[in-house]
Motif scaffolding. Sequence first.
Motif, PDB file in Angstrom:
ATOM      1  N   ALA A   4      29.075  23.966  44.469  1.00 43.07           N
ATOM      2  CA  ALA A   4      29.485  24.195  46.056  1.00 43.07           C
ATOM      3  C   ALA A   4      29.759  25.390  46.362  1.00 43.07           C
ATOM      4  CB  ALA A   4      30.213  23.024  46.406  1.00 43.07           C
ATOM      5  N   THR A   5      30.464  26.237  45.604  1.00 46.30           N
ATOM      6  CA  THR A   5      30.988  27.508  45.963  1.00 46.30           C
ATOM      7  C   THR A   5      30.061  28.656  45.926  1.00 46.30           C
ATOM      8  OG1 THR A   5      32.218  28.053  43.876  1.00 46.30           O
ATOM      9  CG2 THR A   5      33.259  26.702  45.377  1.00 46.30           C
ATOM     10  N   HIS A   6      28.885  28.327  45.323  1.00 44.36           N
ATOM     11  CA  HIS A   6      27.810  29.445  44.991  1.00 44.36           C
ATOM     12  C   HIS A   6      26.939  29.225  45.787  1.00 44.36           C
ATOM     13  CE1 HIS A   6      30.092  31.814  41.781  1.00 44.36           C
ATOM     14  NE2 HIS A   6      30.651  30.724  41.805  1.00 44.36           N
ATOM     15  N   MET A  60      28.910  39.838  50.520  1.00 45.01           N
ATOM     16  CA  MET A  60      28.919  39.610  49.173  1.00 45.01           C
ATOM     17  C   MET A  60      30.380  40.192  48.567  1.00 45.01           C
ATOM     18  SD  MET A  60      28.982  41.761  46.053  1.00 45.01           S
ATOM     19  CE  MET A  60      28.484  43.406  46.786  1.00 45.01           C
ATOM     20  N   ALA A  61      30.811  41.096  49.233  1.00 43.37           N
ATOM     21  CA  ALA A  61      32.276  41.650  48.929  1.00 43.37           C
ATOM     22  C   ALA A  61      33.226  40.265  48.955  1.00 43.37           C
ATOM     23  CB  ALA A  61      32.736  42.817  49.415  1.00 43.37           C
ATOM     24  N   LEU A  62      33.296  40.001  50.293  1.00 40.02           N
ATOM     25  CA  LEU A  62      34.301  38.721  50.530  1.00 40.02           C
ATOM     26  C   LEU A  62      33.730  37.633  49.616  1.00 40.02           C
ATOM     27  CD1 LEU A  62      33.984  38.999  54.439  1.00 40.02           C
ATOM     28  CD2 LEU A  62      35.785  39.573  52.913  1.00 40.02           C
ATOM     29  N   ASP A  63      32.544  37.228  49.381  1.00 39.93           N
ATOM     30  CA  ASP A  63      32.067  36.062  48.549  1.00 39.93           C
ATOM     31  C   ASP A  63      32.867  36.297  47.298  1.00 39.93           C
ATOM     32  OD1 ASP A  63      30.626  33.694  48.165  1.00 39.93           O
ATOM     33  OD2 ASP A  63      29.814  34.885  46.663  1.00 39.93           O
ATOM     34  N   THR A  64      32.722  37.484  46.592  1.00 41.31           N
ATOM     35  CA  THR A  64      33.417  37.877  45.290  1.00 41.31           C
ATOM     36  C   THR A  64      34.777  37.724  45.416  1.00 41.31           C
ATOM     37  OG1 THR A  64      31.258  39.468  45.025  1.00 41.31           O
ATOM     38  CG2 THR A  64      33.565  39.683  43.722  1.00 41.31           C
ATOM     39  N   ALA A  65      35.398  38.109  46.599  1.00 43.22           N
ATOM     40  CA  ALA A  65      36.669  38.167  46.451  1.00 43.22           C
ATOM     41  C   ALA A  65      37.236  36.505  46.423  1.00 43.22           C
ATOM     42  CB  ALA A  65      37.510  38.822  47.682  1.00 43.22           C
ATOM     43  N   SER A  66      36.758  35.738  47.285  1.00 43.21           N
ATOM     44  CA  SER A  66      37.174  34.282  47.358  1.00 43.21           C
ATOM     45  C   SER A  66      36.710  33.757  46.048  1.00 43.21           C
ATOM     46  CB  SER A  66      36.178  33.772  48.393  1.00 43.21           C
ATOM     47  OG  SER A  66      34.739  33.696  47.939  1.00 43.21           O
ATOM     48  N   HIS A  67      35.746  34.113  45.034  1.00 41.12           N
ATOM     49  CA  HIS A  67      35.584  33.585  43.678  1.00 41.12           C
ATOM     50  C   HIS A  67      36.569  33.984  42.682  1.00 41.12           C
ATOM     51  CE1 HIS A  67      31.240  32.878  44.667  1.00 41.12           C
ATOM     52  NE2 HIS A  67      31.740  31.942  45.259  1.00 41.12           N
ATOM     53  N   TRP A  68      37.255  35.150  43.110  1.00 39.44           N
ATOM     54  CA  TRP A  68      38.547  35.724  42.080  1.00 39.44           C
ATOM     55  C   TRP A  68      39.685  34.784  42.459  1.00 39.44           C
ATOM     56  CZ3 TRP A  68      42.868  38.282  42.947  1.00 39.44           C
ATOM     57  CH2 TRP A  68      43.469  38.570  41.933  1.00 39.44           C
ATOM     58  N   LEU A  69      39.855  34.766  43.818  1.00 36.40           N
ATOM     59  CA  LEU A  69      41.125  34.210  44.225  1.00 36.40           C
ATOM     60  C   LEU A  69      41.168  32.630  43.761  1.00 36.40           C
ATOM     61  CD1 LEU A  69      41.520  35.473  47.725  1.00 36.40           C
ATOM     62  CD2 LEU A  69      42.918  35.955  45.786  1.00 36.40           C
ATOM     63  N   ARG A  70      39.845  31.950  43.987  1.00 37.81           N
ATOM     64  CA  ARG A  70      39.747  30.381  43.524  1.00 37.81           C
ATOM     65  C   ARG A  70      39.798  30.398  42.301  1.00 37.81           C
ATOM     66  NH1 ARG A  70      37.158  25.952  45.762  1.00 37.81           N
ATOM     67  NH2 ARG A  70      36.378  24.461  44.295  1.00 37.81           N
ATOM     68  N   ARG A  71      39.582  31.086  41.262  1.00 36.39           N
ATOM     69  CA  ARG A  71      39.716  30.916  39.863  1.00 36.39           C
ATOM     70  C   ARG A  71      41.176  31.278  39.454  1.00 36.39           C
ATOM     71  NH1 ARG A  71      35.433  30.607  36.754  1.00 36.39           N
ATOM     72  NH2 ARG A  71      36.453  31.121  34.929  1.00 36.39           N
ATOM     73  N   ARG A  72      42.139  31.758  40.409  1.00 34.89           N
ATOM     74  CA  ARG A  72      43.485  31.941  40.208  1.00 34.89           C
ATOM     75  C   ARG A  72      44.473  30.772  40.867  1.00 34.89           C
ATOM     76  NH1 ARG A  72      40.824  35.388  38.765  1.00 34.89           N
ATOM     77  NH2 ARG A  72      41.427  37.208  37.306  1.00 34.89           N
ATOM     78  N   VAL A  73      43.780  29.930  41.690  1.00 33.22           N
ATOM     79  CA  VAL A  73      44.339  28.830  42.372  1.00 33.22           C
ATOM     80  C   VAL A  73      44.005  27.537  41.637  1.00 33.22           C
ATOM     81  CG1 VAL A  73      44.592  27.717  44.494  1.00 33.22           C
ATOM     82  CG2 VAL A  73      44.481  30.103  44.525  1.00 33.22           C
TER      83      VAL A  73
END
Length: 462
Positions: free
Chosen positions: A83-85, A442-455
């Motif tokens: 869903a996040t991709h 794309m940059a915002l999407d990449t940042a959101s995925h990075w944050l999601r994997r830490r939450v």
Amino acid sequence: MIQIEQQAGATTQRVQGAQRNENTAGHRIVIVGGGVGGLGLATRLSESLGRAGLARIVLVDRWPTHFWKPLLHEAASGQLDPATHQLQYAVQAQRHGFEFEQGELTALDRTQRHITVSALRDADGREILPARQIAFDTLVLAVGSVTQYFGVPGAAEHALPLESVAHAEAFRRKLLDACLRASHARRARTAQADTPVSINIVGAGATGVELAAALRDTVRLLNRYSPFSLDPVRDFRIRLIESSERVLPALSETISARAERMLESLGVEVLSATRVTEVRADAVLTDGGSPLASDIAIWTAGIAGPPLLRTLDDIAVNRNAQISVNRTLQCTNDANVFGLGDCAACPADNPGAFLAPRAQVAHQQALFLARALKCRVAGKALPEFVYRDAGTLVGFGREGTIGSLSGGLLTQPVFVDGWFATAVYKLIYRRHVMTLTGFARMALDTASHWLRRRVHPVIRLH
């Protein structure tokens, strides 16, 4: 998952029957299939021909969202939330100026130049949208492929395919269920307490190899959580079954040998030169001897064109149900119909050979058609498609990435591994997202995925 009622709401643009809109000037280009090639082509054409008022671009797909298929093994192993991709077609259409019509292609009339799209129904079978006819001047078929079971008894019934997000979710659910059953058996000391969870992957191409490696990471991560507290080594048996003499048979022997060593280090049992003769609910039978116990079987051994293509108004197809196209990607018996991606048998440089069904082939064909269709609309001769192999990378999860790079300034393919190969492997997907959405998104999407994997947990448990 997005419910079908929401899917209907996502269809923001309607093409009214087979009648052309007399108030709309320009050439009508209809693209069926929103995969790597289809969606990329619709986006590029809408930004060129569409914005110039020279063409009207319509994208048709049976699903409301796009998902990059090379990530399916990560979704199936539970290490990625689809869903996040996913990218919503209606949103992409609104941002770039094309039309989106949700439904499944059911018929083609080449004489009248229109296609028929199926009715859309809700979970109770009630009609949301009726069947529709969509007129075209140029039709691009980019409908992908389906799993080829090669007539193996029981394979279609008992071995899951991996063609879509729905298939990946079905596999992930079966994996979690099998782990819960096994964990309960260990605690209750039942007769099955010492029986490992057996996962059989049929086909050791890139998808099968990447899935096997991802599953080894998954069972290690599951061990952290008490409902799935199983020994990652003793309690799981992951087999990779390949009829060829080696894994990754389409790649060089150097890459194949390295891949097999990495699989062995991960504890994946590789059965090469082994042909599956039957698939049962609880076992996989091969020509190598005794039945192989199977809690889950998944088939990644081959593909074919969708059976529908054989029914489309005498469109020329080969014996693998792929559209026969020439070097302009036009169907060999209809210049108004083009084939793109996995569903098309595109001639390769070697006589009698065809390009392999790969994401980079579809990507390059989309780039080519974005230019070629400008020539078609302008009444100019079409160029011929030339494929340039950029190499292949295969991911092994925490073990890294290996493969080869070619093209550009490289005169010969170069073997790569380590951090550089892993970085390029990850950048390929980000480039795909950037192509569709632009650098900023794309940059915002990449940042959101990075944050999601830490939450959130790095593995999906439900």
